[in-house]
Design a protein around this motif. Structure first.
Motif, PDB file in Angstrom:
ATOM      1  N   ASP A 168     -16.460  -0.681  19.342  1.00  0.00           N
ATOM      2  CA  ASP A 168     -16.371  -1.253  20.696  1.00  0.00           C
ATOM      3  C   ASP A 168     -16.441  -2.773  20.603  1.00  0.00           C
ATOM      4  O   ASP A 168     -17.360  -3.327  20.000  1.00  0.00           O
ATOM      5  CB  ASP A 168     -17.509  -0.714  21.572  1.00  0.00           C
ATOM      6  CG  ASP A 168     -17.227  -0.922  23.050  1.00  0.00           C
ATOM      7  OD1 ASP A 168     -17.102  -2.086  23.459  1.00  0.00           O
ATOM      8  OD2 ASP A 168     -17.141   0.079  23.790  1.00  0.00           O
ATOM      9  N   GLU A 169     -15.483  -3.469  21.190  1.00  0.00           N
ATOM     10  CA  GLU A 169     -15.418  -4.929  21.132  1.00  0.00           C
ATOM     11  C   GLU A 169     -16.043  -5.598  22.339  1.00  0.00           C
ATOM     12  O   GLU A 169     -15.851  -6.801  22.551  1.00  0.00           O
ATOM     13  CB  GLU A 169     -13.963  -5.383  20.990  1.00  0.00           C
ATOM     14  CG  GLU A 169     -13.293  -4.912  19.711  1.00  0.00           C
ATOM     15  CD  GLU A 169     -11.864  -5.392  19.594  1.00  0.00           C
ATOM     16  OE1 GLU A 169     -11.399  -6.023  20.574  1.00  0.00           O
ATOM     17  OE2 GLU A 169     -11.235  -5.153  18.558  1.00  0.00           O
ATOM     18  N   SER A 170     -16.776  -4.873  23.124  1.00  0.00           N
ATOM     19  CA  SER A 170     -17.416  -5.464  24.286  1.00  0.00           C
ATOM     20  C   SER A 170     -18.643  -6.280  23.877  1.00  0.00           C
ATOM     21  O   SER A 170     -19.061  -6.277  22.714  1.00  0.00           O
ATOM     22  CB  SER A 170     -17.828  -4.363  25.275  1.00  0.00           C
ATOM     23  OG  SER A 170     -18.803  -3.516  24.678  1.00  0.00           O
ATOM     24  N   PHE A 171     -19.218  -6.970  24.824  1.00  0.00           N
ATOM     25  CA  PHE A 171     -20.419  -7.770  24.591  1.00  0.00           C
ATOM     26  C   PHE A 171     -21.543  -6.887  24.077  1.00  0.00           C
ATOM     27  O   PHE A 171     -22.192  -7.185  23.047  1.00  0.00           O
ATOM     28  CB  PHE A 171     -20.815  -8.440  25.911  1.00  0.00           C
ATOM     29  CG  PHE A 171     -21.798  -9.569  25.771  1.00  0.00           C
ATOM     30  CD1 PHE A 171     -22.992  -9.403  25.080  1.00  0.00           C
ATOM     31  CD2 PHE A 171     -21.546 -10.793  26.339  1.00  0.00           C
ATOM     32  CE1 PHE A 171     -23.909 -10.423  24.945  1.00  0.00           C
ATOM     33  CE2 PHE A 171     -22.449 -11.837  26.218  1.00  0.00           C
ATOM     34  CZ  PHE A 171     -23.632 -11.654  25.520  1.00  0.00           C
ATOM     35  N   LEU A 172     -21.784  -5.782  24.763  1.00  0.00           N
ATOM     36  CA  LEU A 172     -22.867  -4.885  24.371  1.00  0.00           C
ATOM     37  C   LEU A 172     -22.593  -4.235  23.010  1.00  0.00           C
ATOM     38  O   LEU A 172     -23.530  -4.053  22.212  1.00  0.00           O
ATOM     39  CB  LEU A 172     -23.051  -3.806  25.436  1.00  0.00           C
ATOM     40  CG  LEU A 172     -24.171  -2.802  25.206  1.00  0.00           C
ATOM     41  CD1 LEU A 172     -25.521  -3.499  25.123  1.00  0.00           C
ATOM     42  CD2 LEU A 172     -24.177  -1.744  26.308  1.00  0.00           C
ATOM     43  N   GLY A 173     -21.344  -3.898  22.731  1.00  0.00           N
ATOM     44  CA  GLY A 173     -21.018  -3.291  21.452  1.00  0.00           C
ATOM     45  C   GLY A 173     -21.298  -4.230  20.291  1.00  0.00           C
ATOM     46  O   GLY A 173     -21.850  -3.818  19.255  1.00  0.00           O
ATOM     47  N   LEU A 174     -20.979  -5.510  20.433  1.00  0.00           N
ATOM     48  CA  LEU A 174     -21.252  -6.483  19.377  1.00  0.00           C
ATOM     49  C   LEU A 174     -22.753  -6.671  19.169  1.00  0.00           C
ATOM     50  O   LEU A 174     -23.227  -6.799  18.027  1.00  0.00           O
ATOM     51  CB  LEU A 174     -20.592  -7.818  19.723  1.00  0.00           C
ATOM     52  CG  LEU A 174     -19.060  -7.815  19.790  1.00  0.00           C
ATOM     53  CD1 LEU A 174     -18.549  -9.166  20.278  1.00  0.00           C
ATOM     54  CD2 LEU A 174     -18.460  -7.460  18.438  1.00  0.00           C
ATOM     55  N   VAL A 175     -23.498  -6.667  20.260  1.00  0.00           N
ATOM     56  CA  VAL A 175     -24.952  -6.863  20.153  1.00  0.00           C
ATOM     57  C   VAL A 175     -25.592  -5.657  19.472  1.00  0.00           C
ATOM     58  O   VAL A 175     -26.445  -5.797  18.558  1.00  0.00           O
ATOM     59  CB  VAL A 175     -25.553  -7.104  21.551  1.00  0.00           C
ATOM     60  CG1 VAL A 175     -27.072  -7.074  21.487  1.00  0.00           C
ATOM     61  CG2 VAL A 175     -25.074  -8.435  22.103  1.00  0.00           C
ATOM     62  N   LEU A 176     -25.217  -4.455  19.870  1.00  0.00           N
ATOM     63  CA  LEU A 176     -25.818  -3.256  19.286  1.00  0.00           C
ATOM     64  C   LEU A 176     -25.457  -3.093  17.805  1.00  0.00           C
ATOM     65  O   LEU A 176     -26.298  -2.709  16.973  1.00  0.00           O
ATOM     66  CB  LEU A 176     -25.381  -2.023  20.067  1.00  0.00           C
ATOM     67  CG  LEU A 176     -25.944  -1.892  21.491  1.00  0.00           C
ATOM     68  CD1 LEU A 176     -25.352  -0.672  22.180  1.00  0.00           C
ATOM     69  CD2 LEU A 176     -27.458  -1.813  21.472  1.00  0.00           C
TER      70      LEU A 176
END
Length: 287
Positions: free
Chosen positions: A152-160
């Protein structure tokens, strides 16, 4: 006999006097009332006398005044005098400022749409990612959870994904990695949004610059003219000069409003990303 005639003559005198007074009174009454009645056939009223031409109606235009075209209300003359407003705008701005403001307008719209799509909740905190990641964690399938977040390239995906990569080192290191990635992504969002604020800042400055240039040209024309310019010509030049400031403000006001609205939205979403990510990773914290 003579006495009778004298008596008859004295009797007729008052009668003649009364008749004469009645005639004089009637004449005076007719004079005051404006003439004899309309049905008097002996002397026709003055209004019926033919003067050779019909009198002009009360609403007819005065002599020397050009009559307007029938049904047009002077529209042809007005259309000939008035200039097309679009051509007046182009003439007031000039080709240089017209191109500059046109480019700023398209840039403002493009930046607004791009930042609006970027600041959508599904692009920052996808609900599918949150549900899938939490489901994998509940089933203790940590590798699948990591792969889901990594894909997942979303903000949350990068953080997780950054937190799970550092989880083997320690929970605190994982939280620090998540914070670093969150700050980096937040900076990218604000950096992209800052261009919209830049447009809102420079647009009125360009408009003011155009106004100053127009005012300088107008006063140079006044100074170089031997005769005194007409007020209408002077007002026309000043209105063209001020028009650039108007266009600059018309571009800047929506740009600044959109910038502040999107900035607050991004700040709220970034805060929510931090809360959600720490909540999902909190189960790895050793108690």
């Amino acid at each position: 006999m003579r006495h009778r005639l004298l008596h008859g003559s004295h009797g007729a005198t008052p009668t003649l006097l009364v008749v004469a007074l009645l005639v004089v009174g009637a004449a005076a009454a007719l004079t005051i009332l404006g003439g004899p009645p309309a049905f008097a056939a002996e002397e026709p009223p003055v209004a019926d006398v033919d003067l050779g031409e019909d009198p002009a109606p009360a609403d007819a235009p005065a002599a020397g005044t050009p009559a307007s075209a029938p049904g047009g209300g002077g529209g042809e003359t007005k259309a000939a005098v008035e200039q097309n407003y679009l051509s007046w705008m182009v003439g007031a701005l000039g080709w240089f400022f017209s191109l500059v403001f046109l480019a700023l307008s398209f840039t403002t719209v493009a930046l607004f749409v791009m930042n609006l799509l970027t600041a959508r909740r599904e692009n920052v905190i996808p609900a599918v990612l949150v549900e899938g990641f939490e489901g994998h964690l509940n089933e203790k399938r940590y590798q699948e959870a990591y792969e889901l977040a990594k894909a997942d390239e979303s903000f949350l995906g990068l953080v997780l994904s950054a937190g799970l990569e550092k989880l083997q080192v320690g929970y605190e290191q994982a939280i620090e990695a998540m914070q670093e990635v969150g700050e980096e992504e937040n900076m990218k969002l604000e950096h992209r949004l800052s261009y919209l604020g830049l447009v809102g800042t420079i647009a009125p400055m360009i408009g003011l610059f155009g106004t100053v240039v127009g005012m300088v040209d107008s006063f140079r024309t006044i100074a170089s003219t031997a005769t005194q310019p007409k007020p209408a010509e002077l007002a026309e030049g000043i209105s063209k000069a001020l028009f650039t400031t108007l266009i600059g403000l018309a571009i800047a006001i929506p740009a600044i409003a959109a910038y502040n609205i999107l900035k607050n939205r991004i700040a709220r979403l970034v805060l929510e990303v931090g809360i959600v990510s720490e909540g999902l990773m909190s189960r790895f914290q050793k108690k």
